[in-house]
Design a protein around this motif. Sequence first.
Motif, short mmCIF file in Angstrom:
data_model
loop_
_atom_site.label_atom_id
_atom_site.label_comp_id
_atom_site.label_asym_id
_atom_site.label_seq_id
_atom_site.Cartn_x
_atom_site.Cartn_y
_atom_site.Cartn_z
N GLN A 1 23.57 -3.68 -111.40
CA GLN A 1 22.73 -2.84 -111.30
C GLN A 1 21.89 -2.34 -112.59
O GLN A 1 20.65 -1.89 -112.51
N GLY A 2 22.45 -2.77 -113.67
CA GLY A 2 21.79 -2.60 -115.22
C GLY A 2 20.49 -3.40 -115.23
O GLY A 2 19.17 -3.08 -115.87
N PHE A 3 20.34 -4.36 -114.13
CA PHE A 3 18.98 -5.16 -114.15
C PHE A 3 18.08 -4.54 -113.39
O PHE A 3 16.86 -5.04 -113.39
N ASP A 4 18.37 -3.50 -112.68
CA ASP A 4 17.28 -2.95 -111.75
C ASP A 4 16.42 -2.08 -112.74
O ASP A 4 16.84 -1.44 -113.72
N TYR A 5 14.98 -2.02 -112.63
CA TYR A 5 14.13 -1.37 -113.60
C TYR A 5 14.25 0.12 -113.52
O TYR A 5 14.08 0.63 -114.64
N GLU B 1 30.63 -0.56 -123.11
CA GLU B 1 31.15 -1.70 -123.41
C GLU B 1 32.31 -2.27 -122.16
O GLU B 1 32.16 -3.43 -122.04
N ALA B 2 32.69 -1.42 -121.49
CA ALA B 2 33.53 -1.87 -120.23
C ALA B 2 32.51 -2.61 -119.18
O ALA B 2 32.80 -3.89 -118.79
N VAL B 3 31.24 -2.42 -119.27
CA VAL B 3 30.28 -2.77 -118.24
C VAL B 3 29.57 -3.86 -118.92
O VAL B 3 29.55 -5.12 -118.13
N LYS B 4 29.33 -4.02 -120.20
CA LYS B 4 29.00 -5.31 -120.81
C LYS B 4 29.85 -6.40 -120.82
O LYS B 4 29.39 -7.70 -120.70
N SER B 5 31.17 -6.03 -120.89
CA SER B 5 32.09 -7.13 -120.84
C SER B 5 32.66 -7.57 -119.52
O SER B 5 33.41 -8.55 -119.22
N ASP C 1 32.83 -2.22 -112.79
CA ASP C 1 32.01 -2.30 -113.83
C ASP C 1 31.00 -3.53 -113.77
O ASP C 1 29.95 -3.39 -114.18
N LEU C 2 31.41 -4.58 -112.61
CA LEU C 2 30.68 -5.45 -112.32
C LEU C 2 29.45 -5.12 -111.59
O LEU C 2 28.19 -5.71 -111.93
N GLU C 3 29.63 -4.18 -110.56
CA GLU C 3 28.36 -3.49 -109.89
C GLU C 3 27.62 -2.87 -111.11
O GLU C 3 26.21 -2.94 -110.83
N SER C 4 28.24 -2.04 -111.79
CA SER C 4 27.18 -1.41 -112.90
C SER C 4 26.56 -2.29 -113.81
O SER C 4 25.27 -2.19 -114.11
#
Length: 231
Positions: A202-206, A214-218, A196-199
Amino acid sequence: MKYELETIPVWRAYESGAACPLCMLQDEAEKQYVKFFLGNSVMAPEMRVQVNETGFCRRHFHKLLAGEGKLGLSLVAQTHIDEVTKNVAGKLRAAGGLRRKRLGAYVAEAREQLADCMVCRRMAYTLGNYTFTLVTLWADDEAFPAAYRASHGLCFAHTLDVAEMAARILPRERSAEFLSVTADVLEKSVSDLAADLESFVQGFDYRSSGHPTEAVKSAPSRAIEKLAGRG
Ligand SMILES: [Zn+2]
Ligand SMILES: [Zn+2]
């Protein structure tokens, strides 16, 4: 074992799916004790003597200050400041002219008094009971081992606490089994968290879609709770 009274909160914490069930219970205990020490019970003579002597740690003085009702707290502050001043000033005079090592011992004693805390003492006692109950449930309750395995594990500090408790109260083989299951649960929970932390990162990648679950956000807050418990 005083069954219901002690086991219900532990079961409840596991059923809630908390990132660390013991942190959740610790948090509840902290709120309850902060409320208690802001209440009228603190005015009772015996309690006042104890509170005036021991005081609170930095964290809990500030939590009390942020709570409702300042009269009890002001009375405590009034007397406790005298106690601490007497101690610190006495230590400074006694330590004057001493070499570093011996002076260090005086300073350490004074620091110990500042860190001592009625809320921390009670929380440690309550958490000790919950830790005992958790290990006993694992050993005696048929349904608990499955819930323990399916959980998100515990934070690192509480993982070590339950390990120590198991070594203290279970026969050697059972304790070894508990420690091995606990290590499995820890690794599994950390690998879920890492994904989840990896995702999240990665979410900051353009190129990312920008719709995290929700799991990724938390994930960041769960990672910090795993490392450092609840704030
Ligand atoms: Zn914890
Ligand atoms: Zn404290």
